[in-house]
Enzyme design. Structure first.
Site: not given
Length: 246
Positions: A67, A135
């Site tokens: 992320d 992610e």
């Protein structure tokens, strides 16, 4: 270096998960090195396992790492891609590129969903599984090959193939983006399933797109292109939801 790469390939081809690792190789453009990074990236917390040291293994730590990397890469990409735009525009575009619905649709478009290991039954967990996996994959790439390779994967293998920047830039006035914005506000999971058909032996394809909201069909549309079909499907969904489509 050559010996290490050769050893990695031998290990990959002798693994019972060879199909998965070859999928990763085709997706990212290189043979994966430390295979456990990629196994972990596709393991949702609902399917957590324990390693030989007694540690709980799933993709949450990799998702946290990916992320951060995704956000940094996208910020840098937009800064250079739109040199004349102000901070407000760049922030808005970054938000569009990394929102949960976009990441979920990317996961399906890239075929990641096929390999996710999950036992989730909670609707909140289900709504985050797919984007979290993408992610986590970025986090795995970073640990395996470094920041430059992770950046290349995002800039060269995701954005050009799966994201229409012009559409995103104009998204305030299109139905698909309006539907995605609604899903973010209401915390609903929205994805598009689009098929290419050749009716009656025609050489010209017709695209059929179905909107899925929380695993239920919510709208359908057709068009001469994937984009047109998705726009029409989104418009149909918005109409059924009672959201203005003027």
């Amino acid at each position: 270096m050559v010996v290490r790469r050769l050893a990695e390939r031998i290990k990959l081809f002798s693994s019972p998960r060879k199909e998965f690792y070859l999928f990763i190789k085709d997706l990212v453009g290189y043979y994966p090195g430390k295979l456990s990074f990629y196994d972990n990236a596709f393991t949702h917390r609902s399917a957590s396992r324990t390693d030989s040291q007694g540690n709980v293994v799933n993709n949450e730590r990799l998702e946290y790492l990916g992320d951060a990397i995704l956000g940094a890469v996208i910020a840098d990409f937009l800064y250079n891609r739109f040199p004349q735009e102000d901070e407000g525009f760049l922030t808005k575009m970054r938000s569009k590129l990394v929102n949960r619905s976009i990441l979920t649709n990317l996961t399906y478009d890239m075929g990641l969903n096929v390999y996710i290991d999950s036992n989730a039954t909670n609707s909140v967990d289900k709504s985050h599984i797919y984007g979290d996996t993408l992610e986590a994959l970025i986090g795995a790439i970073y640990l395996d090959r470094g920041y430059d390779v992770a950046r290349y994967f995002i800039i060269k293998r995701i954005i050009p193939k799966y994201i229409d920047l012009y559409e995103l830039e104009q998204s305030d006035s299109n139905f698909k983006s309006k539907l995605i914005e609604w899903s973010q506000k209401t915390k609903r999971l929205v994805r598009f399933e689009t098929l290419e058909e050749y009716p009656n032996g025609s050489k010209q394809p017709k695209f059929v797109s179905i909107v899925i909201i929380d695993n239920n069909e919510a709208g359908k549309g057709t068009g001469s292109s994937k984009k047109e079909a998705q726009q029409n499907a989104a418009r149909d969904s918005l109409s059924k939801l009672g959201i203005g489509v003027e």
